[in-house]
Design an enzyme around this catalytic site. Structure first.
Site, mmCIF file in Angstrom:
data_model
loop_
_atom_site.group_PDB
_atom_site.id
_atom_site.type_symbol
_atom_site.label_atom_id
_atom_site.label_comp_id
_atom_site.label_asym_id
_atom_site.label_seq_id
_atom_site.Cartn_x
_atom_site.Cartn_y
_atom_site.Cartn_z
ATOM 1 N N ASN A 217 0.854 -1.200 0.000
ATOM 2 C CA ASN A 217 0.000 0.000 0.000
ATOM 3 C C ASN A 217 0.884 1.243 0.000
ATOM 4 O O ASN A 217 2.112 1.147 -0.018
ATOM 5 C CB ASN A 217 -0.946 -0.028 1.201
ATOM 6 C CG ASN A 217 -0.185 -0.103 2.509
ATOM 7 O OD1 ASN A 217 0.582 0.793 2.847
ATOM 8 N ND2 ASN A 217 -0.361 -1.199 3.232
ATOM 9 N N ASP A 286 -4.468 -6.201 5.255
ATOM 10 C CA ASP A 286 -5.555 -6.971 5.870
ATOM 11 C C ASP A 286 -5.636 -8.371 5.266
ATOM 12 O O ASP A 286 -6.123 -9.297 5.896
ATOM 13 C CB ASP A 286 -6.894 -6.257 5.646
ATOM 14 C CG ASP A 286 -6.949 -4.941 6.402
ATOM 15 O OD1 ASP A 286 -6.401 -4.897 7.522
ATOM 16 O OD2 ASP A 286 -7.511 -3.960 5.886
ATOM 17 N N LYS A 296 8.243 -17.513 -10.273
ATOM 18 C CA LYS A 296 7.649 -16.288 -10.830
ATOM 19 C C LYS A 296 6.500 -16.655 -11.777
ATOM 20 O O LYS A 296 6.671 -17.508 -12.652
ATOM 21 C CB LYS A 296 8.726 -15.501 -11.584
ATOM 22 C CG LYS A 296 8.227 -14.193 -12.116
ATOM 23 C CD LYS A 296 9.287 -13.454 -12.901
ATOM 24 C CE LYS A 296 8.640 -12.300 -13.636
ATOM 25 N NZ LYS A 296 9.435 -11.819 -14.740
ATOM 26 N N LYS A 344 -13.476 1.606 15.693
ATOM 27 C CA LYS A 344 -12.196 0.893 15.771
ATOM 28 C C LYS A 344 -11.634 0.960 17.206
ATOM 29 O O LYS A 344 -11.123 -0.025 17.734
ATOM 30 C CB LYS A 344 -11.213 1.535 14.789
ATOM 31 C CG LYS A 344 -9.893 0.819 14.671
ATOM 32 C CD LYS A 344 -9.115 1.314 13.457
ATOM 33 C CE LYS A 344 -7.824 0.541 13.295
ATOM 34 N NZ LYS A 344 -7.095 0.895 12.075
ATOM 35 N N LYS A 348 -11.163 -2.563 19.125
ATOM 36 C CA LYS A 348 -9.794 -3.046 19.316
ATOM 37 C C LYS A 348 -9.242 -2.692 20.691
ATOM 38 O O LYS A 348 -8.046 -2.841 20.945
ATOM 39 C CB LYS A 348 -8.901 -2.504 18.206
ATOM 40 C CG LYS A 348 -9.507 -2.806 16.842
ATOM 41 C CD LYS A 348 -8.534 -3.012 15.752
ATOM 42 C CE LYS A 348 -9.306 -3.518 14.539
ATOM 43 N NZ LYS A 348 -8.572 -3.472 13.312
#
Ligand code: FMN
Length: 408
Positions: A217, A286, A296, A344, A348
């Site tokens: 990301n 995630d 590959k 959240k 959590k």
């Protein structure tokens, strides 16, 4: 009062008429137990002799970037003195900060020892401007001050009153006692995390698809690294578990490099017992490819489906096994910021969630600035206006120090 290991202050002195007051300031700082390293610009030496300052601080006064050729100081050690001084000290205080120095700092010029060392200095900077009222009010000076403030520089003064040039108005150097108090406030705050062991995660993770390809990301790691650097500077022992980023590790921080979410989980769990504060800044994947290919993948198929499986949620795992630990999470959202962040925090078991709107230009993942909202149980959300990530880091750590004090 300063602690046993004396905090170290660089006292930079510019070429203003108020330079004579920096001798009194040096005396006050030494009296309060600080180690003071004076640095004078060439213009400053027109107003005050280095001898005065070296007598008061018991330090060699630095007046030049280069030692004269042939002198014993012209060695490698002195050649990099501006970096050494920058890294060994806790605060850069400049008094008087002349109009010229404010402009040089704002522009990032590096024409002498003070300005070069300033660029290499990673800690807080406190500026005490002093100049003629018209010079202070000039739009160029005001623009430089605004820019420096936005970068998180601290200011003390100038005071208003009668100036050496005979004018009345803003431009007087703040009183040495007020400058010393402002310096103390920054230095003492600096140690408010002493005794804490803070484990931070930072950066992205990379989940292999095959030996050469990954799912990752856009996290740059800048927010986590800024937090690690500021937490260390404020006295904490810092363990930084970092995904792959293009950043230099902060000084005096224990760095554990990882690539995947699973490695990050293992690294965090292996050290959790030592930790009093956990701050999960990393953008942990995630999902990961369920069966990464051993070879590959070839471009032979027309469409490729990669099956993904969930990774272990590190923040939730730390929250479940919380004990007396303080747990801080980040919520990067593109919409419904407060709702998602509060959900959240609750889900959590976090003491604090730093809600971070990603997608705004210049802020969030890749930028040098950020804009966040601090979400705590039973407290109103606290917005922190857009600022440099180091400034945001200090605001987050203020909240951490406050929550730890309430836990005690
Ligand atoms: C007598 C005299 C007093 C000065 N006082 C100031 C002052 O108070 N503030 C200021 O910004 N510049 C003042 N200046 C101008 C600075 O000395 C000049 O801008 C110099 O380049 C600043 O050097 P520095 O970057 O080393 O501070 C003064 C100059 C003279 C000759």
């Amino acid at each position: 009062m300063p602690k046993a290991a004396a905090p170290r202050v660089i006292l930079g002195i510019g070429g203003g008429i108020a330079a004579y007051k920096s001798a009194e300031l040096a005396r006050l700082l030494v009296q309060q137990g600080y180690e003071v390293q004076p640095v004078m610009t060439r213009a400053a030496t027109e107003f005050l002799t280095p001898l005065t300052l070296s007598s008061l601080t018991h330090k060699r006064v630095i007046t030049s970037l280069f030692a004269p050729a042939g002198q014993p100081e012209a060695t490698l050690a002195s050649a990099i003195e501006h970096i050494g001084v920058a890294l060994e000290n806790d605060l850069l205080l400049v008094a008087p900060a002349t109009a010229d120095l404010l402009a040089q700092f704002a522009q990032g010029l590096a024409g002498d020892f003070l300005t070069t060392m300033h660029l290499a200095f990673p800690g807080p900077v406190l500026l005490a401007p002093a100049m003629n009222t018209n010079m202070w009010n000039h739009p160029a000076t005001q623009a430089n001050v605004a820019l420096l403030r936005a970068r998180g520089y601290h200011f003390v003064g100038p005071a208003a009153g009668e100036l050496a040039c005979g004018m009345e108005g803003p431009g007087r150097l703040a009183e040495p006692a007020a400058i010393a108090a402002a310096a103390s406030a920054l230095l003492d705050k600096k140690h408010d995390l002493a005794g804490e062991t803070i484990l931070l995660t930072a950066g992205p993770t990379q989940e292999p698809i095959d030996p050469v390809r990954v799912i990752t990301n856009r996290s740059s790691g800048k927010m986590g690294y800024a937090l690690a650097q500021r937490a260390q500077a404020r006295g904490a022992r810092v363990i930084l578990v970092s995904g792959p980023v293009a950043l230099s590790p902060p000084a005096n921080v224990e760095l554990l490099r990882v690539e995947t979410a699973a490695q990050m989980y293992d690294a965090v769990m292996s050290r959790l017992a030592e930790v009093s504060v956990f701050i999960g800044v990393a953008a942990v994947a995630d999902y990961r490819p369920a069966r990464p290919a051993a070879e590959k993948l070839k471009k032979s198929v027309s469409a490729l489906a990669i099956e993904l499986e969930p990774t272990t949620d590190i923040l939730a795992a730390v929250g479940r096994d919380k004990g007396h630990r303080l747990v801080v999470g980040f919520a990067a959202e593109t919409g419904n910021l407060l709702g998602e962040a509060e959900r959240k925090r609750e889900a959590k078991n976090c003491d604090l969630v730093v809600a971070n709107l990603v997608g705004a230009p210049g802020a969030g993942f890749e930028g040098d600035e950020n804009e966040v909202v601090l979400i705590r149980r039973g407290q109103q959300p606290e917005p922190v206006a857009r600022a440099a990530k180091t400034v945001i880091a200090d605001r987050i750590l203020d909240a951490v120090a406050d929550l730890r004090a309430r836990q005690a």
